[in-house]
Motif scaffolding. Structure first.
Motif, PDB file in Angstrom:
ATOM      1  N   GLU A   1      12.815   4.523   6.094  1.00  0.00           N
ATOM      2  CA  GLU A   1      12.643   5.389   7.389  1.00  0.00           C
ATOM      3  C   GLU A   1      12.698   6.537   7.137  1.00  0.00           C
ATOM      4  O   GLU A   1      11.884   7.443   8.091  1.00  0.00           O
ATOM      5  N   ARG A   2      13.716   7.369   6.633  1.00  0.00           N
ATOM      6  CA  ARG A   2      13.863   8.755   6.462  1.00  0.00           C
ATOM      7  C   ARG A   2      12.625   9.438   5.658  1.00  0.00           C
ATOM      8  O   ARG A   2      12.068  10.579   6.284  1.00  0.00           O
ATOM      9  N   LEU A   3      11.898   8.637   4.896  1.00  0.00           N
ATOM     10  CA  LEU A   3      10.692   9.258   4.186  1.00  0.00           C
ATOM     11  C   LEU A   3       9.525   9.262   5.339  1.00  0.00           C
ATOM     12  O   LEU A   3       8.801  10.114   5.280  1.00  0.00           O
ATOM     13  N   ASP A   4       9.384   8.220   5.997  1.00  0.00           N
ATOM     14  CA  ASP A   4       8.467   7.941   7.078  1.00  0.00           C
ATOM     15  C   ASP A   4       8.717   8.923   8.062  1.00  0.00           C
ATOM     16  O   ASP A   4       7.577   9.677   8.641  1.00  0.00           O
ATOM     17  N   GLN A   5       9.887   9.333   8.677  1.00  0.00           N
ATOM     18  CA  GLN A   5      10.027  10.243   9.686  1.00  0.00           C
ATOM     19  C   GLN A   5       9.744  11.880   9.060  1.00  0.00           C
ATOM     20  O   GLN A   5       8.969  12.706   9.699  1.00  0.00           O
ATOM     21  N   SER A   6      10.013  11.906   7.391  1.00  0.00           N
ATOM     22  CA  SER A   6       9.618  13.419   7.137  1.00  0.00           C
ATOM     23  C   SER A   6       8.258  13.331   6.728  1.00  0.00           C
ATOM     24  O   SER A   6       7.543  14.549   7.108  1.00  0.00           O
ATOM     25  N   ILE A   7       7.319  12.406   6.526  1.00  0.00           N
ATOM     26  CA  ILE A   7       5.932  12.337   6.248  1.00  0.00           C
ATOM     27  C   ILE A   7       5.258  12.767   7.703  1.00  0.00           C
ATOM     28  O   ILE A   7       4.464  13.355   8.005  1.00  0.00           O
ATOM     29  N   ARG A   8       5.693  12.027   8.804  1.00  0.00           N
ATOM     30  CA  ARG A   8       5.256  12.294  10.143  1.00  0.00           C
ATOM     31  C   ARG A   8       5.425  13.799  10.469  1.00  0.00           C
ATOM     32  O   ARG A   8       4.659  14.248  11.254  1.00  0.00           O
TER      33      ARG A   8
ATOM     34  N   ASP B   1       0.636  -1.156  -0.052  1.00  0.00           N
ATOM     35  CA  ASP B   1       0.161   0.088   0.436  1.00  0.00           C
ATOM     36  C   ASP B   1       0.832   1.307   0.109  1.00  0.00           C
ATOM     37  O   ASP B   1       1.841   1.130   0.732  1.00  0.00           O
ATOM     38  N   SER B   2       0.574   2.215  -0.473  1.00  0.00           N
ATOM     39  CA  SER B   2       1.127   3.630  -0.639  1.00  0.00           C
ATOM     40  C   SER B   2       1.608   4.272   0.794  1.00  0.00           C
ATOM     41  O   SER B   2       2.675   4.971   0.796  1.00  0.00           O
ATOM     42  N   SER B   3       0.870   3.893   1.724  1.00  0.00           N
ATOM     43  CA  SER B   3       0.911   4.325   3.102  1.00  0.00           C
ATOM     44  C   SER B   3       2.001   3.344   3.788  1.00  0.00           C
ATOM     45  O   SER B   3       2.192   3.959   5.006  1.00  0.00           O
ATOM     46  N   ASP B   4       2.167   2.480   3.260  1.00  0.00           N
ATOM     47  CA  ASP B   4       3.028   1.223   4.012  1.00  0.00           C
ATOM     48  C   ASP B   4       4.589   1.714   3.775  1.00  0.00           C
ATOM     49  O   ASP B   4       5.065   1.350   2.836  1.00  0.00           O
ATOM     50  N   LEU B   5       5.084   2.266   4.932  1.00  0.00           N
ATOM     51  CA  LEU B   5       6.530   2.672   4.757  1.00  0.00           C
ATOM     52  C   LEU B   5       7.349   1.575   5.614  1.00  0.00           C
ATOM     53  O   LEU B   5       8.504   1.986   6.091  1.00  0.00           O
ATOM     54  N   SER B   6       6.789   0.574   6.134  1.00  0.00           N
ATOM     55  CA  SER B   6       7.676  -0.263   7.010  1.00  0.00           C
ATOM     56  C   SER B   6       8.800  -1.075   6.329  1.00  0.00           C
ATOM     57  O   SER B   6       8.875  -1.052   5.088  1.00  0.00           O
ATOM     58  N   PRO B   7       9.944  -1.285   6.803  1.00  0.00           N
ATOM     59  CA  PRO B   7      11.151  -1.772   6.314  1.00  0.00           C
ATOM     60  C   PRO B   7      10.871  -3.140   5.398  1.00  0.00           C
ATOM     61  O   PRO B   7       9.867  -3.891   5.812  1.00  0.00           O
ATOM     62  N   ILE B   8      11.479  -3.092   4.433  1.00  0.00           N
ATOM     63  CA  ILE B   8      11.504  -4.435   3.631  1.00  0.00           C
ATOM     64  C   ILE B   8      12.045  -5.572   4.278  1.00  0.00           C
ATOM     65  O   ILE B   8      13.417  -5.506   4.923  1.00  0.00           O
TER      66      ILE B   8
ATOM     67  N   ASP C   1      22.171 -12.109  -0.756  1.00  0.00           N
ATOM     68  CA  ASP C   1      23.320 -11.367  -0.320  1.00  0.00           C
ATOM     69  C   ASP C   1      23.677 -10.246  -1.175  1.00  0.00           C
ATOM     70  O   ASP C   1      23.899  -9.163  -0.608  1.00  0.00           O
ATOM     71  N   GLU C   2      23.795 -10.344  -2.681  1.00  0.00           N
ATOM     72  CA  GLU C   2      24.244  -9.398  -3.515  1.00  0.00           C
ATOM     73  C   GLU C   2      23.113  -8.218  -3.266  1.00  0.00           C
ATOM     74  O   GLU C   2      23.405  -7.099  -3.775  1.00  0.00           O
ATOM     75  N   VAL C   3      22.054  -8.541  -3.067  1.00  0.00           N
ATOM     76  CA  VAL C   3      20.804  -7.380  -3.280  1.00  0.00           C
ATOM     77  C   VAL C   3      20.657  -6.683  -1.655  1.00  0.00           C
ATOM     78  O   VAL C   3      20.010  -5.801  -1.808  1.00  0.00           O
ATOM     79  N   ALA C   4      21.070  -7.249  -0.643  1.00  0.00           N
ATOM     80  CA  ALA C   4      20.974  -6.916   0.509  1.00  0.00           C
ATOM     81  C   ALA C   4      21.471  -5.381   0.823  1.00  0.00           C
ATOM     82  O   ALA C   4      20.528  -4.693   1.418  1.00  0.00           O
ATOM     83  N   PRO C   5      22.733  -5.101   0.329  1.00  0.00           N
ATOM     84  CA  PRO C   5      22.940  -3.718   0.357  1.00  0.00           C
ATOM     85  C   PRO C   5      21.821  -2.720  -0.035  1.00  0.00           C
ATOM     86  O   PRO C   5      21.717  -1.480   0.448  1.00  0.00           O
ATOM     87  N   LEU C   6      21.265  -3.049  -1.503  1.00  0.00           N
ATOM     88  CA  LEU C   6      20.139  -2.240  -2.012  1.00  0.00           C
ATOM     89  C   LEU C   6      19.010  -2.340  -1.131  1.00  0.00           C
ATOM     90  O   LEU C   6      18.628  -1.126  -1.276  1.00  0.00           O
ATOM     91  N   VAL C   7      18.494  -3.266  -0.765  1.00  0.00           N
ATOM     92  CA  VAL C   7      17.501  -3.302   0.205  1.00  0.00           C
ATOM     93  C   VAL C   7      17.478  -2.512   1.764  1.00  0.00           C
ATOM     94  O   VAL C   7      16.602  -1.800   1.764  1.00  0.00           O
ATOM     95  N   GLN C   8      18.779  -2.393   1.912  1.00  0.00           N
ATOM     96  CA  GLN C   8      19.214  -1.843   3.211  1.00  0.00           C
ATOM     97  C   GLN C   8      19.131  -0.317   2.950  1.00  0.00           C
ATOM     98  O   GLN C   8      18.410   0.470   3.794  1.00  0.00           O
ATOM     99  N   ALA C   9      19.543  -0.034   1.888  1.00  0.00           N
ATOM    100  CA  ALA C   9      19.535   1.550   1.260  1.00  0.00           C
ATOM    101  C   ALA C   9      17.989   1.984   1.077  1.00  0.00           C
ATOM    102  O   ALA C   9      17.726   3.098   1.471  1.00  0.00           O
ATOM    103  N   ILE C  10      17.206   0.865   0.441  1.00  0.00           N
ATOM    104  CA  ILE C  10      15.824   1.354   0.451  1.00  0.00           C
ATOM    105  C   ILE C  10      15.150   1.397   1.886  1.00  0.00           C
ATOM    106  O   ILE C  10      14.261   2.166   2.060  1.00  0.00           O
TER     107      ILE C  10
END
Length: 495
Positions: free
Chosen positions: A244-251, A216-223, A230-239
């Motif tokens: 998290e920063r987007l959730d804080q900004s929206i709040r 959902d567009s309002s779901d900003l919980s971590p993936i 393992d190769e995609v883990a850094p990308l997912v961590q960055a997302i």
């Protein structure tokens, strides 16, 4: 991959990088296989050809004298049995040649070329070379022999045996067919296996894409990071960090909008109340010029508060606009400080406050700031406005520009003689809509929040301390005052 989409396919790119080297290596493999097959095919036939040449050399070396030759047979000619042995191969033509001690032809074919005799020549040492006879490629085995009874002589006879390449070519082709033909089956199979392996390897990415798209567009919980490679883990961590920063900004934005709506509601409600009260008194015929003037004054005050709130909200939006703040130029800080002080002089006189400026003159050829002039002007205005709100009548407000002798920073200070800010609240006062406890000042609560945002946009730092010692201030019955100090990175002035 579609050319019109403009997107790069990770699957296609990996497949290209895996198959392209394979397609380049395969022709090289065919060429190397052909060379190796030629070497393999030459070995047994070279061995057989060498034995023929050695046998012929032994016969020549032990050739009987002229009286011992059978009738009708020339000296050094092959015996019938040896000639039959040479001609026994039906698929290839065999040539031989025997040259005498002086290089004369003693027997065999004249068409065989004489090899170069490079010293030192070792008797009975077998050599091979490729040559042509009657425009036909042949393989030649040759050696120099010393006839019996001439040991130690440097005069030697040459014996050569040549064979066409029919059998060798056929064996080479058979070897190449045996090696290359299976590759025509293995190569497509390898491509298919690579395709399947890549599809299987890319599957977790497709699953990750499906999980993100189904959110959902309002779901900003971590993936969830436990079901990804393992190769995609850094990308997912960055997302996740971005979420998290987007959730804080929206709040923060929601909280800001809620506070702004609450703050705007008060002056707007006052406007409505005063307007309704004046209307009712007029309708009832009980309005006097003094009451009507009082209502109009309250309406003007409420509208002024609302306008001030709106202006502060717009200033906050400008300060938070990254693109707007990035348009920088050289800023003359003393000029902006003096102009701001000049603008606030009438208001300071109205409140019986001593507002002044200390620092270099505007034309001082010192350091400059690399910043946004409008935002820096807004910063100084908010600091001075804050000091005017909290400084009691008869107090002093000073705007000061201090130049660093080392040329590293430009310092702006705004200090007052008001009640000061307690240490426990010096960080909180920069939060939107926060007001220090125990104060009844009528402000928007956004001024210092705007100041901090502009400070951060210019990579500067801000600090708050007392203007003078609290004990001394309490003894004199005055407040310790507040001093806001901002240190901007200096920018060398260019004429």
């Amino acid at each position: 991959m579609s050319a019109s989409s403009g997107h790069r396919s990770l699957f296609g790119e990996i497949l290209d990088w895996m198959l392209a080297p394979l397609l380049v290596i395969w022709p090289i493999s065919v060429a190397l296989t052909w060379l190796v097959a030629q070497g393999i095919a030459n070995k047994p036939y070279d061995r057989e050809l060498g034995e023929m040449a050695r046998t012929l050399g032994l016969q020549v070396a032990t050739e009987p004298g002229p009286g011992d030759l059978p009738k009708g047979r020339s000296r050094y000619a092959l015996a019938p049995e040896a000639a039959a042995l040479l001609r026994a191969d039906e698929s290839d033509t065999i040539y031989y040649q025997v040259l005498g001690l002086r290089g004369e032809l003693l027997s065999g074919d004249r068409h065989l070329a004489v090899p170069e005799r490079e010293p030192p020549v070792v008797p009975w040492e077998l050599h091979f070379r490729d040559d042509e006879v009657s425009n036909e490629s042949v393989r030649v085995a040759f050696l120099w022999v010393v006839p019996e009874g001439m040991a130690g002589s440097d005069r030697m006879m040459l014996v050569q045996v040549a064979e066409t390449l029919g059998k060798r070519s056929r064996l080479t082709n058979e070897i190449i067919k045996g090696v290359i033909l299976p590759q025509f089956v293995i190569l497509p199979l390898a491509v298919l296996l690579v395709w399947l392996a890549l599809a299987r390897g890319i599957a977790p990415l497709n699953e990750l894409q499906r999980r993100i798209r189904s959110r959902d567009s309002s779901d900003l919980s971590p993936i969830d990071e436990h079901r990804i490679p393992d190769e995609v883990a850094p990308l997912v961590q960055a997302i996740n960090d971005l979420l998290e920063r987007l959730d804080q900004s929206i709040r923060a934005q929601k909280h800001f909008l809620a506070d702004a709506a609450h703050q705007l509601k008060t002056p707007l409600a006052g406007l409505r109340t005063q307007a309704e009260l004046a209307q009712r008194e007029i309708d009832e015929g009980r309005s006097s010029p003094a009451d009507l003037r009082r209502s109009l004054q309250q309406i003007a005050l409420s509208s002024q508060r609302a306008a001030h709130m709106v202006n502060q909200l717009l200033a906050m939006a400008r300060a938070e606009d990254q693109e707007h703040a990035s348009r920088r130029s050289e800023v003359n800080l003393p000029t902006l400080a003096m102009e701001t002080v000049r603008d606030f002089v009438p208001r300071a006189m109205e409140k019986r406050l001593d507002l002044g400026y200390e620092g270099p003159e505007p034309d001082h050829a010192g350091l400059r700031l690399n910043g946004h002039p409008l935002l820096i002007r807004e910063l100084i205005r908010n600091l001075v406005d804050n000091a005017l709100l909290y400084t009691p009548p008869g107090g002093t407000i000073t705007v000061r520009v201090v130049e660093d002798p080392f040329g590293q920073v430009c310092v702006l200070q705004v200090e007052d003689s008001g009640p000061g800010i307690a240490e426990s609240e010096r960080e909180k006062v920069f939060q939107p809509f926060y007001r220090a406890l125990g104060t009844d000042v009528d402000g928007s609560g956004l001024g210092l929040a705007i100041v901090r945002e502009i400070v951060q946009q210019h990579e500067a730092d801000i600090s708050v301390d007392d203007t003078r010692a609290r004990r001394q201030a309490e003894a004199e019955g005055q407040g310790p005052g507040a001093r806001f100090t901002i240190r901007f990175p200096a920018h060398p002035h260019r004429d």
